[in-house]
Design a protein around this motif. Sequence first.
Motif, PDB file in Angstrom:
ATOM      1  N   ASP A 219       4.829 -22.342   5.344  1.00 45.53           N
ATOM      2  CA  ASP A 219       3.579 -21.784   5.865  1.00 45.53           C
ATOM      3  C   ASP A 219       3.175 -22.459   7.171  1.00 45.53           C
ATOM      4  OD1 ASP A 219       3.321 -19.988   3.778  1.00 45.53           O
ATOM      5  OD2 ASP A 219       2.128 -21.359   2.558  1.00 45.53           O
ATOM      6  N   THR A 220       3.318 -23.775   7.204  1.00 39.07           N
ATOM      7  CA  THR A 220       3.050 -24.552   8.409  1.00 39.07           C
ATOM      8  C   THR A 220       4.367 -25.180   8.843  1.00 39.07           C
ATOM      9  OG1 THR A 220       0.852 -25.091   7.591  1.00 39.07           O
ATOM     10  CG2 THR A 220       1.694 -26.441   9.376  1.00 39.07           C
TER      11      THR A 220
ATOM     12  N   VAL B 219      19.623 -24.094  17.013  1.00 39.34           N
ATOM     13  CA  VAL B 219      19.473 -23.478  15.690  1.00 39.34           C
ATOM     14  C   VAL B 219      18.180 -23.921  15.010  1.00 39.34           C
ATOM     15  CG1 VAL B 219      20.451 -23.393  13.365  1.00 39.34           C
ATOM     16  CG2 VAL B 219      21.950 -23.146  15.345  1.00 39.34           C
ATOM     17  N   PHE B 220      17.881 -25.220  15.058  1.00 45.61           N
ATOM     18  CA  PHE B 220      16.754 -25.737  14.285  1.00 45.61           C
ATOM     19  C   PHE B 220      15.450 -25.859  15.085  1.00 45.61           C
ATOM     20  CE2 PHE B 220      20.068 -26.787  11.313  1.00 45.61           C
ATOM     21  CZ  PHE B 220      19.449 -26.598  10.091  1.00 45.61           C
ATOM     22  N   GLY B 221      15.521 -25.873  16.409  1.00 49.44           N
ATOM     23  CA  GLY B 221      14.287 -25.962  17.206  1.00 49.44           C
ATOM     24  C   GLY B 221      13.252 -24.919  16.820  1.00 49.44           C
ATOM     25  N   PRO B 222      13.632 -23.646  16.773  1.00 48.92           N
ATOM     26  CA  PRO B 222      12.660 -22.618  16.384  1.00 48.92           C
ATOM     27  C   PRO B 222      12.197 -22.730  14.918  1.00 48.92           C
ATOM     28  CG  PRO B 222      14.489 -21.640  17.572  1.00 48.92           C
ATOM     29  CD  PRO B 222      14.874 -23.058  17.274  1.00 48.92           C
ATOM     30  N   CYS B 223      12.956 -23.399  14.086  1.00 47.46           N
ATOM     31  CA  CYS B 223      12.540 -23.603  12.689  1.00 47.46           C
ATOM     32  C   CYS B 223      11.480 -24.696  12.596  1.00 47.46           C
ATOM     33  CB  CYS B 223      13.729 -24.013  11.821  1.00 47.46           C
ATOM     34  SG  CYS B 223      15.060 -22.839  11.768  1.00 47.46           S
ATOM     35  N   PHE B 224      11.607 -25.703  13.432  1.00 49.97           N
ATOM     36  CA  PHE B 224      10.686 -26.846  13.386  1.00 49.97           C
ATOM     37  C   PHE B 224       9.414 -26.599  14.171  1.00 49.97           C
ATOM     38  CE2 PHE B 224      14.486 -29.966  12.837  1.00 49.97           C
ATOM     39  CZ  PHE B 224      14.592 -29.609  11.518  1.00 49.97           C
ATOM     40  N   PHE B 225       9.499 -25.817  15.239  1.00 50.87           N
ATOM     41  CA  PHE B 225       8.355 -25.510  16.100  1.00 50.87           C
ATOM     42  C   PHE B 225       8.120 -24.008  16.078  1.00 50.87           C
ATOM     43  CE2 PHE B 225      10.151 -29.257  18.216  1.00 50.87           C
ATOM     44  CZ  PHE B 225       9.020 -30.021  18.475  1.00 50.87           C
TER      45      PHE B 225
END
Length: 122
Positions: free
Chosen positions: A19-20, A89-95
């Motif tokens: 969610d966040t 790959v993970f940048g858009p998942c974390f931010f």
Amino acid sequence: MRDQFVISGCLKKIFNNLDTPLFDYAIYDVVIKLSVESKDHEISEMRKILGMMDELHRKTFLLMIAFFLKFIVINEQFNKMTPYNISVVFGPCFFRPKEYRIEDLMNSGKCSKVILNFINMY
């Protein structure tokens, strides 16, 4: 080797469905406004970002960086996952922003760069 792909895929799915995001919306706004003049300033900004995170998110993020280095990057000759590829790959998942706008597509590069810097500085 396949377990790394399964675990990475599951982690990506989990972080996308939170969610966040791992880096909350206020941190996203700070990252988008970042401009790095020097290596020292860059390190200072990375510390500032970590300091803005709540303890659980910070520890989770640092654990993820350790996972990337210990299990993914070390095998990059087999899986083609360099630190840069992991950051993309993970940048858009974390931010992520609270609400998406067209400009956020261009901002994903900044988020990936922050992740890449953390991986390289770890």
